[in-house]
Motif scaffolding. Structure first.
Motif, PDB file in Angstrom:
ATOM      1  N   GLN A   2      -1.888-111.780  -4.968  1.00  0.00           N
ATOM      2  CA  GLN A   2      -3.331-111.734  -5.217  1.00  0.00           C
ATOM      3  C   GLN A   2      -3.889-110.362  -4.891  1.00  0.00           C
ATOM      4  OE1 GLN A   2      -4.748-114.988  -2.858  1.00  0.00           O
ATOM      5  NE2 GLN A   2      -4.072-116.514  -4.336  1.00  0.00           N
ATOM      6  N   PHE A   3      -3.432-109.815  -3.768  1.00  0.00           N
ATOM      7  CA  PHE A   3      -3.919-108.489  -3.388  1.00  0.00           C
ATOM      8  C   PHE A   3      -3.517-107.458  -4.443  1.00  0.00           C
ATOM      9  CE2 PHE A   3      -2.905-104.332  -1.660  1.00  0.00           C
ATOM     10  CZ  PHE A   3      -4.162-103.933  -1.251  1.00  0.00           C
ATOM     11  N   ALA A   4      -2.254-107.557  -4.916  1.00  0.00           N
ATOM     12  CA  ALA A   4      -1.765-106.561  -5.877  1.00  0.00           C
ATOM     13  C   ALA A   4      -2.652-106.513  -7.114  1.00  0.00           C
ATOM     14  CB  ALA A   4      -0.322-106.875  -6.261  1.00  0.00           C
ATOM     15  N   PHE A   5      -3.097-107.693  -7.585  1.00  0.00           N
ATOM     16  CA  PHE A   5      -3.870-107.688  -8.824  1.00  0.00           C
ATOM     17  C   PHE A   5      -5.328-107.306  -8.611  1.00  0.00           C
ATOM     18  CE2 PHE A   5      -0.077-109.661 -10.336  1.00  0.00           C
ATOM     19  CZ  PHE A   5       0.044-109.054 -11.560  1.00  0.00           C
ATOM     20  N   VAL A   6      -5.912-107.777  -7.523  1.00  0.00           N
ATOM     21  CA  VAL A   6      -7.293-107.355  -7.239  1.00  0.00           C
ATOM     22  C   VAL A   6      -7.310-105.841  -7.036  1.00  0.00           C
ATOM     23  CG1 VAL A   6      -9.177-107.521  -5.564  1.00  0.00           C
ATOM     24  CG2 VAL A   6      -7.980-109.581  -6.300  1.00  0.00           C
ATOM     25  N   VAL A  14       5.811 -93.958  -3.634  1.00  0.00           N
ATOM     26  CA  VAL A  14       5.959 -94.066  -5.096  1.00  0.00           C
ATOM     27  C   VAL A  14       7.183 -93.251  -5.509  1.00  0.00           C
ATOM     28  CG1 VAL A  14       4.837 -93.773  -7.328  1.00  0.00           C
ATOM     29  CG2 VAL A  14       3.475 -94.341  -5.334  1.00  0.00           C
ATOM     30  N   MET A  15       8.359 -93.875  -5.464  1.00  0.00           N
ATOM     31  CA  MET A  15       9.575 -93.155  -5.800  1.00  0.00           C
ATOM     32  C   MET A  15       9.858 -93.196  -7.300  1.00  0.00           C
ATOM     33  SD  MET A  15      10.049 -92.094  -2.901  1.00  0.00           S
ATOM     34  CE  MET A  15      11.588 -91.235  -2.808  1.00  0.00           C
ATOM     35  N   TRP A  16       9.207 -94.109  -8.006  1.00  0.00           N
ATOM     36  CA  TRP A  16       9.335 -94.159  -9.463  1.00  0.00           C
ATOM     37  C   TRP A  16       8.023 -93.638 -10.032  1.00  0.00           C
ATOM     38  CZ3 TRP A  16      11.492 -99.406 -11.668  1.00  0.00           C
ATOM     39  CH2 TRP A  16      12.883 -99.454 -11.444  1.00  0.00           C
ATOM     40  N   GLY A  17       7.962 -92.392 -10.300  1.00  0.00           N
ATOM     41  CA  GLY A  17       6.694 -91.860 -10.791  1.00  0.00           C
ATOM     42  C   GLY A  17       6.681 -91.738 -12.291  1.00  0.00           C
ATOM     43  N   PHE A  18       6.313 -90.547 -12.760  1.00  0.00           N
ATOM     44  CA  PHE A  18       6.224 -90.278 -14.184  1.00  0.00           C
ATOM     45  C   PHE A  18       7.506 -90.564 -14.973  1.00  0.00           C
ATOM     46  CE2 PHE A  18       2.513 -87.563 -15.790  1.00  0.00           C
ATOM     47  CZ  PHE A  18       1.612 -88.377 -15.144  1.00  0.00           C
ATOM     48  N   PRO A  19       8.693 -90.239 -14.432  1.00  0.00           N
ATOM     49  CA  PRO A  19       9.880 -90.436 -15.273  1.00  0.00           C
ATOM     50  C   PRO A  19      10.007 -91.859 -15.781  1.00  0.00           C
ATOM     51  CG  PRO A  19      10.453 -89.153 -13.364  1.00  0.00           C
ATOM     52  CD  PRO A  19       9.055 -89.601 -13.155  1.00  0.00           C
ATOM     53  N   GLY A  50       0.221 -95.286  -0.027  1.00  0.00           N
ATOM     54  CA  GLY A  50       0.019 -93.886  -0.392  1.00  0.00           C
ATOM     55  C   GLY A  50      -0.693 -93.765  -1.724  1.00  0.00           C
ATOM     56  N   TYR A  51      -0.886 -92.537  -2.152  1.00  0.00           N
ATOM     57  CA  TYR A  51      -1.534 -92.284  -3.443  1.00  0.00           C
ATOM     58  C   TYR A  51      -0.664 -91.315  -4.211  1.00  0.00           C
ATOM     59  CZ  TYR A  51      -5.258 -91.628  -6.861  1.00  0.00           C
ATOM     60  OH  TYR A  51      -5.991 -91.604  -8.020  1.00  0.00           O
ATOM     61  N   PHE A  52      -0.377 -91.658  -5.480  1.00  0.00           N
ATOM     62  CA  PHE A  52       0.530 -90.837  -6.278  1.00  0.00           C
ATOM     63  C   PHE A  52      -0.244 -89.745  -7.008  1.00  0.00           C
ATOM     64  CE2 PHE A  52       2.324 -90.078 -10.530  1.00  0.00           C
ATOM     65  CZ  PHE A  52       3.542 -89.535 -10.162  1.00  0.00           C
ATOM     66  N   GLN A 107       0.926 -99.478  -3.106  1.00  0.00           N
ATOM     67  CA  GLN A 107       0.414-100.372  -2.052  1.00  0.00           C
ATOM     68  C   GLN A 107       1.150-101.690  -2.070  1.00  0.00           C
ATOM     69  OE1 GLN A 107      -3.330 -99.443  -3.628  1.00  0.00           O
ATOM     70  NE2 GLN A 107      -4.269 -99.127  -1.621  1.00  0.00           N
ATOM     71  N   ASP A 108       2.243-101.779  -1.301  1.00  0.00           N
ATOM     72  CA  ASP A 108       2.970-103.054  -1.265  1.00  0.00           C
ATOM     73  C   ASP A 108       2.690-103.798   0.041  1.00  0.00           C
ATOM     74  OD1 ASP A 108       4.451-101.489   0.365  1.00  0.00           O
ATOM     75  OD2 ASP A 108       6.339-101.687  -0.721  1.00  0.00           O
ATOM     76  N   PHE A 109       3.711-104.342   0.683  1.00  0.00           N
ATOM     77  CA  PHE A 109       3.476-105.279   1.782  1.00  0.00           C
ATOM     78  C   PHE A 109       2.848-104.631   3.027  1.00  0.00           C
ATOM     79  CE2 PHE A 109       7.100-106.743  -0.717  1.00  0.00           C
ATOM     80  CZ  PHE A 109       6.654-107.997  -1.097  1.00  0.00           C
TER      81      PHE A 109
END
Lengths: 488, 210
Positions: free
Chosen positions: A337-341, A81-86, A411-413, A403-405
């Motif tokens: 489909q995985f991304a949305f579930v 997760v390289m694009w976090g809070f900012p 990971g968990y942010f 959680q991509d491909f």
């Protein structure tokens, strides 16, 4: 008018509801609005809010210094997760910044005269929100000293920005939006600054307001060009406001990550931006109108109208959430489909359901007139919408990236304390500017409000006339039989 | 404008010159004060029909129908804005195509060189990708033209003006409507113009020094 009118939310198609209550003279309107700036001391709540805001602004300064001195490692931004809070906060603040221009430009083009009571307010909110937004991408680059690389400045390295990148489009979109919003706001302020100049009781005030009023003297030859300029700015700002959040959505949609790479993003982001912006206007207007006694201008009907827009845009946002799921299923793409579930039932399900309950379920309250006209219900609902819209950006940015491909790179942010305090600090920046604005500038567009009063119509009081001004600050069609003499 | 007129308008200079040259303290014009939008519109129609050219109305908000009553021609501002926007469009396209799709020097004009930025297999002239920046710069330059064009055509900022000397005129930004006929108008005559204004039944008539 002997009895005070409070409720103007009745729906009688035969009779137009008044936009200004309990005033039938222009001078009382001027006095009542200018009192906010002219009273010797603002209410206690102003000092408290200003003090807290100033402290938070200091906190923002400390956090940014700490970040610059140490590096972006102080944030929770970590692989994957390289694009976090900012980025979450950037999109959140830019979104809030959309209601101002919507009210001032789009409602103007649609001749929605009720905008006059809230447009100044909302435009100021826009400018300050965009300032808060602009901080995040700037400090997010890590090496702030080379931030000038985002602009096409000739340099000894023969290096130019990459204009095929949505991130560089964003630089142009947001900076244009900030400039045009500020111009729009200032053009609207000029006649009202002249009013404050003419009422000034001290030399300092007369000089300060006088300088910024630019010597405005209400000349009708000036008003003629002014009205045309205002119309042109509205016509330019309308596509601009739609383009800015579309471009922000391109930051996501042009990439190929599941959950981001969808064509619904631009309209969905724009609706979300208007939704959150109107919620912020309600959040600010409800306390301000009671603290400074502006209930005759920001009437219950104005608030009800805003709640109707919140209901509409909230429902559009809800539709977009559903449509994303449908398209994920319909496309047959397993990653999509995985991304949305995963969004709804995965490790960030808590954030997803906060988003759904705040953004989709809460505004449905506004189907009921009781809720639309209840100060407490709308205030709490608007706060919930603000929370929900922040979580929407959190869900979009964080779930897709974490959680991509490849399962091996999942990971968990977890945000750090610096993330939280920096975000909190931007509320200080926003609050400080907003409190200064309320204290020193006319919070309601005085000239425009006078223009929508029935008394502003030259035919006011004539037999058979419906006591309603044709338009304030609008296009005046020219008739061929009019005599023409003055060359502009 | 009790305070601000003395600050923003330099009252000292004309006074000093007043006893040097007799013509220095000459009349700027006559100012009539009206109470309602209906009165100012009716008065403006009369003044227009009388053939005056150097005159103006001052109102706290734009009064509907006053442009027609005064016979004001449509402003050329939209034309300026069109060309401002067009400049933005062209500048943005030239900027993007030069910096991202061409590699030649502009050394004769300025020491800069473009760069063929070949990225993600897109064509050099990726027009669709150049549209967002082109759109934003078009809007930006058009809006700046609106703002500066408005100030230029209106002759603002102008912190001093003869009308600011009048105490009554402070209400032009509050609730009163003023009509000023300038002395330089070829039809202006102190007595006849004053009589004509008097016939319009204003609240007051004031002579303004220039």
């Amino acid at each position: 008018m002997s009895t005070l009118v409070i409720d103007n939310t009745w729906d009688d198609p035969a009779k137009r509801a008044p936009l200004v209550l309990n005033h039938d003279r222009f001078d009382t309107v001027t006095a009542e609005i200018c009192r906010v700036n002219e009273e010797a001391k603002p209410p206690m709540a102003w000092y408290v809010t200003f003090g807290i805001s100033l402290a938070l602004l200091g906190l923002l300064g400390v956090m940014v210094m700490y970040l610059l001195a140490t590096g972006v490692g102080v944030w929770g931004n970590q692989h994957p997760v390289m694009w976090g809070f900012p980025i979450v906060n950037f999109v959140f603040w830019v979104g809030i910044g959309h209601a101002g221009t919507l009210i001032s430009a789009i409602l103007f083009l649609f001749r929605q005269k009720w905008r006059t009571a809230i447009n100044r307010f909302a435009e100021a909110m826009t400018i300050f929100a965009v300032m808060c937004a602009g901080i995040f991408p700037a400090i997010h680059v890590g090496r702030i000293w080379v931030i000038w690389w985002v602009f096409p400045i000739p340099n000894q390295m023969d290096m130019w920005p990459q204009f095929r990148s949505p991130l560089i489009w964003d630089v142009f979109a947001v900076s244009t939006y900030f400039t045009v919003s500020t111009l729009f706001w200032y053009v609207g302020l000029i006649p009202d600054l002249a009013t404050l100049r003419d009422r000034a009781t001290s030399k300092v005030k007369a000089i300060a307001y006088g300088l910024f009023a630019l010597g405005w003297r209400g000349s009708n030859r000036h008003w003629h060009r002014y009205e045309r300029a205002y119309l042109l700015l509205a016509a330019l700002a309308t596509p601009l406001v739609l383009s800015v959040h579309s471009v922000v959505s391109f930051d996501f949609a042009v990439s190929q990550l599941p959950g981001w790479h969808t064509t619904i993003f631009p309209p969905y982001f724009v609706a979300g931006a208007i939704f959150s912006g109107f919620a912020m206007v309600v959040t600010l207007a409800v306390p301000a109108r009671s603290l400074w006694g502006l209930k005759n201008f920001i009437t219950l009907r104005h608030l009800e109208n805003m709640n109707k827009i919140i209901l509409l845009t909230g429902t559009i946002v809800g539709y977009a959430y559903a449509m994303e799921f449908f398209i994920a299923w319909y496309s047959g793409a397993i990653y999509e489909q995985f991304a949305f579930v995963n969004r709804a039932f995965g490790q960030y399900a808590w954030a997803y359901w906060i988003m759904i309950s705040c953004n989709v379920i809460t505004p449905q309250l506004f189907w009921f007139k009781k809720a639309r006209t209840s100060i407490w219900i709308m205030f709490i609902a608007s706060l919930l919408v603000n929370v929900g819209m922040w979580f929407e950006r959190f869900v979009i940015v964080i779930t897709t990236l974490s959680q991509d491909f490849l399962p091996s790179s999942w990971g968990y942010f977890t945000p750090t304390w610096v993330d939280w305090l920096t975000f909190l600090g931007t509320f200080g920046l926003f609050g400080t500017f907003f409190m200064l604005f309320i204290r020193y500038l006319p919070v309601i567009a005085i000239a425009e409000v006078k223009g929508v009063m029935p008394q502003a119509d030259p035919h006011y009081g004539e037999e058979g006339h419906e006591h309603e001004s044709e338009h304030a600050f609008g296009f005046q069609p020219r008739r061929p039989e009019d005599k023409e003499e003055d060359q502009s | 404008m009790s305070d601000s007129s003395s600050i923003l308008g330099s009252t000292a200079a004309p006074d000093r010159e007043a006893h040097l040259t007799p013509a220095a303290n000459k009349l700027y014009g006559l100012m009539a004060e009206f109470e309602s939008p209906a009165q100012i519109v009716a008065a403006a129609e009369k003044v227009r029909d009388a053939g005056y050219r150097w005159w103006d109305c001052h109102t706290p908000f734009p009064v509907h129908g006053l442009d027609q009553a005064m016979g004001i021609r449509a402003t050329i501002l939209p034309v300026l804005v069109f060309f401002g926007g067009l400049t933005g469009t062209i500048a943005a396209l030239v900027l993007q195509i030069f910096t991202n799709a061409m590699s030649f020097d502009l050394w004769a004009i300025v020491w800069v060189r473009g760069y063929d930025y070949f990225i993600s297999g897109k064509p050099m002239n990726s027009l669709p990708a150049f549209i967002p920046v082109t759109f934003e710069l078009t809007v930006l330059l058009a809006s700046l033209t609106v703002f500066f064009g408005l100030l230029l055509l209106n002759g603002l900022p102008r912190l001093y003006h003869p009308v600011f000397k009048s105490q009554r005129f402070a209400r032009a930004s509050d609730d009163r409507f003023f009509l000023v006929i300038e002395a330089k108008d070829p039809q202006f005559s102190r007595t006849k113009t004053e009589a004509m204004l008097q016939a319009l039944k204003p609240l007051s008539i004031e002579a303004l020094d220039s």
